[in-house]
Design a protein around this motif. Structure first.
Motif, PDB file in Angstrom:
ATOM      1  N   GLY A  57       0.749  -1.409   0.091  1.00 57.71           N
ATOM      2  CA  GLY A  57       0.095  -0.294  -0.301  1.00 57.71           C
ATOM      3  C   GLY A  57       1.068   1.081   0.103  1.00 57.71           C
ATOM      4  O   GLY A  57       0.613   2.104   0.099  1.00 57.71           O
ATOM      5  N   ILE A  58       1.882   0.902  -0.416  1.00 58.37           N
ATOM      6  CA  ILE A  58       3.357   2.407  -0.853  1.00 58.37           C
ATOM      7  C   ILE A  58       2.632   3.084  -1.838  1.00 58.37           C
ATOM      8  O   ILE A  58       2.926   2.580  -3.073  1.00 58.37           O
ATOM      9  N   PRO A  59       2.339   4.074  -2.069  1.00 47.22           N
ATOM     10  CA  PRO A  59       2.503   5.002  -3.168  1.00 47.22           C
ATOM     11  C   PRO A  59       3.768   5.110  -3.925  1.00 47.22           C
ATOM     12  O   PRO A  59       4.191   6.323  -3.331  1.00 47.22           O
ATOM     13  N   VAL A  60       3.986   5.026  -5.041  1.00 48.68           N
ATOM     14  CA  VAL A  60       4.782   5.640  -5.920  1.00 48.68           C
ATOM     15  C   VAL A  60       4.178   6.435  -7.016  1.00 48.68           C
ATOM     16  O   VAL A  60       3.546   6.102  -7.853  1.00 48.68           O
ATOM     17  N   ILE A  61       5.140   7.878  -7.480  1.00 46.64           N
ATOM     18  CA  ILE A  61       4.916   8.304  -8.159  1.00 46.64           C
ATOM     19  C   ILE A  61       6.816   8.479  -8.755  1.00 46.64           C
ATOM     20  O   ILE A  61       7.158   8.364  -8.534  1.00 46.64           O
ATOM     21  N   SER A  62       6.477   9.409 -10.262  1.00 49.48           N
ATOM     22  CA  SER A  62       7.304   9.315 -10.778  1.00 49.48           C
ATOM     23  C   SER A  62       7.677  10.948 -11.097  1.00 49.48           C
ATOM     24  O   SER A  62       6.654  11.812 -10.886  1.00 49.48           O
ATOM     25  N   TYR A  63       9.118  11.042 -11.613  1.00 53.03           N
ATOM     26  CA  TYR A  63       9.836  12.474 -11.805  1.00 53.03           C
ATOM     27  C   TYR A  63      10.256  12.308 -12.645  1.00 53.03           C
ATOM     28  O   TYR A  63      11.062  11.509 -12.917  1.00 53.03           O
TER      29      TYR A  63
ATOM     30  N   ALA B 277       8.649   9.952 -17.106  1.00 54.15           N
ATOM     31  CA  ALA B 277       7.492   9.135 -16.561  1.00 54.15           C
ATOM     32  C   ALA B 277       7.695   7.594 -16.963  1.00 54.15           C
ATOM     33  O   ALA B 277       8.793   6.898 -17.697  1.00 54.15           O
ATOM     34  N   PHE B 278       7.047   6.731 -16.064  1.00 51.47           N
ATOM     35  CA  PHE B 278       6.815   4.905 -16.941  1.00 51.47           C
ATOM     36  C   PHE B 278       5.822   5.346 -17.923  1.00 51.47           C
ATOM     37  O   PHE B 278       4.811   5.780 -18.579  1.00 51.47           O
ATOM     38  N   GLU B 279       6.017   3.922 -19.568  1.00 54.13           N
ATOM     39  CA  GLU B 279       5.630   4.046 -20.258  1.00 54.13           C
ATOM     40  C   GLU B 279       3.890   3.829 -19.551  1.00 54.13           C
ATOM     41  O   GLU B 279       3.102   4.049 -20.980  1.00 54.13           O
ATOM     42  N   SER B 280       3.665   2.697 -19.054  1.00 49.72           N
ATOM     43  CA  SER B 280       2.116   2.626 -18.885  1.00 49.72           C
ATOM     44  C   SER B 280       1.290   3.773 -18.705  1.00 49.72           C
ATOM     45  O   SER B 280       0.346   3.958 -18.866  1.00 49.72           O
ATOM     46  N   GLY B 281       1.946   5.094 -17.916  1.00 52.66           N
ATOM     47  CA  GLY B 281       1.167   6.242 -17.840  1.00 52.66           C
ATOM     48  C   GLY B 281       0.149   6.039 -16.863  1.00 52.66           C
ATOM     49  O   GLY B 281      -0.861   6.797 -16.167  1.00 52.66           O
ATOM     50  N   GLU B 282       0.184   4.903 -16.124  1.00 53.83           N
ATOM     51  CA  GLU B 282      -0.905   4.509 -14.903  1.00 53.83           C
ATOM     52  C   GLU B 282      -0.116   5.232 -13.243  1.00 53.83           C
ATOM     53  O   GLU B 282      -0.883   5.965 -12.317  1.00 53.83           O
ATOM     54  N   ILE B 283       0.684   5.769 -13.612  1.00 53.48           N
ATOM     55  CA  ILE B 283       1.825   6.304 -12.638  1.00 53.48           C
ATOM     56  C   ILE B 283       1.949   7.933 -12.172  1.00 53.48           C
ATOM     57  O   ILE B 283       2.176   8.557 -13.286  1.00 53.48           O
ATOM     58  N   ALA B 284       1.507   8.830 -11.213  1.00 58.81           N
ATOM     59  CA  ALA B 284       1.686   9.861 -12.169  1.00 58.81           C
ATOM     60  C   ALA B 284       2.883  10.827 -12.002  1.00 58.81           C
ATOM     61  O   ALA B 284       4.011   9.817 -11.684  1.00 58.81           O
ATOM     62  N   TYR B 285       2.657  11.570 -12.697  1.00 61.72           N
ATOM     63  CA  TYR B 285       4.321  12.239 -12.912  1.00 61.72           C
ATOM     64  C   TYR B 285       4.443  13.646 -13.158  1.00 61.72           C
ATOM     65  O   TYR B 285       3.550  14.622 -12.920  1.00 61.72           O
ATOM     66  N   ILE B 286       5.141  13.895 -12.886  1.00 67.63           N
ATOM     67  CA  ILE B 286       5.857  15.396 -11.954  1.00 67.63           C
ATOM     68  C   ILE B 286       7.072  15.915 -12.630  1.00 67.63           C
ATOM     69  O   ILE B 286       7.743  15.046 -12.977  1.00 67.63           O
ATOM     70  N   GLY B 287       6.833  17.211 -14.105  1.00 70.03           N
ATOM     71  CA  GLY B 287       7.599  17.509 -14.768  1.00 70.03           C
ATOM     72  C   GLY B 287       7.757  17.986 -16.031  1.00 70.03           C
ATOM     73  O   GLY B 287       6.124  18.526 -15.915  1.00 70.03           O
ATOM     74  N   ILE B 288       8.348  18.527 -17.081  1.00 69.77           N
ATOM     75  CA  ILE B 288       7.980  18.853 -18.166  1.00 69.77           C
ATOM     76  C   ILE B 288       7.052  18.014 -18.726  1.00 69.77           C
ATOM     77  O   ILE B 288       7.275  16.781 -19.056  1.00 69.77           O
ATOM     78  N   ASP B 289       6.618  18.443 -20.230  1.00 68.64           N
ATOM     79  CA  ASP B 289       6.239  18.265 -21.495  1.00 68.64           C
ATOM     80  C   ASP B 289       7.236  17.608 -22.066  1.00 68.64           C
ATOM     81  O   ASP B 289       7.593  18.511 -22.744  1.00 68.64           O
TER      82      ASP B 289
END
Length: 312
Positions: free
Chosen positions: A115-121, A124-136
């Motif tokens: 139950g540990i939340p994972v985010i990317s910064y 991103a991850f390819e799947s797009g399922e995980i939240a992403y913080i960064g530029i376009d």
């Protein structure tokens, strides 16, 4: 009668004691949130800036950052081991800039079970399922290509020097470059040289590319570290180069017209907003899945204005 009064006094004293305990518990400060962070590496100016932003954000909130990174931006195995170790420490949130964004790593499954939340910064991850913080990143690629095309009068050949294509930030930048060049009939991409994720290109390789593709007059380089390595080579003379990432050395190169354009991706801003997002996620205050940070495009003409604005 005296015994009843004494008993009442004891009961009253007990109630006051219990109330006092309850009040003390209510006033205890909230538990410090532990945010585990895994970067792609730690020893470049960009990644040091990311870490500084994270630590600054953590100081302003009830958070503590555990920051780890492999020695190289290509070492996906080491990164996965670091992420797994943070999950075993039961961090509250795990933030990762994935080296391998294509294959689902085991630590994502471990995090789900616990139950540990994972985010990317940053990437991103390819799947797009995980939240992403960064530029376009696709927009960044498009901007770099558009600026380079303008400086080449919308004619001729260009090359792309990219990081690993398993990293979404580099892949998306390349997609953006391609998307723009497809709109310019007089231009073409002669080569895509990948595998330079935060790594310098040797002078021998620069020489080889100049020899094999003599018609190439400009380069889009998806990492500032790589771009700086290219301009160090005398073989790069005459090439017009655009790149990405805010670093002191690359800003100096821009001011001195060694490169002609730069997407101002701020590692500090990405780091700062990643920690704020992680905290909001854990406390149930997140409003949007992704946080897209604007990145200004810099040239020799506006870099001084950018520096004045960001050093106040």
């Amino acid at each position: 009668m005296g015994k009843r009064i004494t008993g009442s006094i004891l009961i009253l004293a007990l109630l006051l004691t219990l109330c006092g305990c309850k009040s003390t518990q209510t006033e205890m400060p909230p538990r410090e949130l532990i945010i585990g962070v895994v970067a792609k590496c730690a020893n470049t100016e960009y990644w040091m800036s990311v870490r500084s932003g994270m630590e600054a954000a953590a100081k302003k909130s009830d958070c503590r950052v555990l920051f780890f990174a492999p020695n190289s931006e290509e070492d996906a195995e080491a990164q996965e081991k670091l992420a797994s170790s943070l999950i075993r420490r039961r961090v509250d949130v795990l933030a990762v800039s994935p080296i391998d964004a294509v294959n689902e790593p085991a630590y994502l499954r471990e995090a789900r079970k616990l139950g540990i939340p994972v985010i990317s910064y940053d990437s991103a991850f390819e799947s797009g399922e995980i939240a992403y913080i960064g530029i376009d990143n696709q927009l960044a690629g498009y901007q770099m290509a558009a600026n380079l095309a303008k400086r080449l009068d919308y004619q001729g050949e260009i090359g792309i020097v990219s990081g690993e294509q398993d990293q979404m930030c580099h892949r998306e930048r390349v997609e953006g470059i391609k998307r723009y060049i497809e709109t310019v009939p007089g231009m073409k991409i002669s080569y895509i040289e990948s595998g330079y994720s935060g790594a310098k290109m040797s002078g021998e390789k620069v020489s080889e590319l100049r020899r094999d593709y003599p018609g190439v007059k400009g380069l889009v380089v998806t990492s500032a570290v790589t771009a700086l390595g290219i301009i160090e080579s005398s073989e790069a003379a005459g090439l017009r180069i655009v790149t990405i990432d805010v670093q002191e050395d690359v800003l100096y190169a821009l001011k001195n017209k060694q490169i002609i354009g730069l997407v101002a991706q701020s590692g500090y801003d990405i780091g700062y907003k990643t920690i704020n997002y992680a905290r909001a996620l854990k406390t149930g205050q997140v409003k949007e899945k992704n946080v897209i940070i604007e990145a200004e495009f810099l040239t020799a003409e506006n870099v001084e204005d950018y520096l004045e604005k960001h050093t106040q």
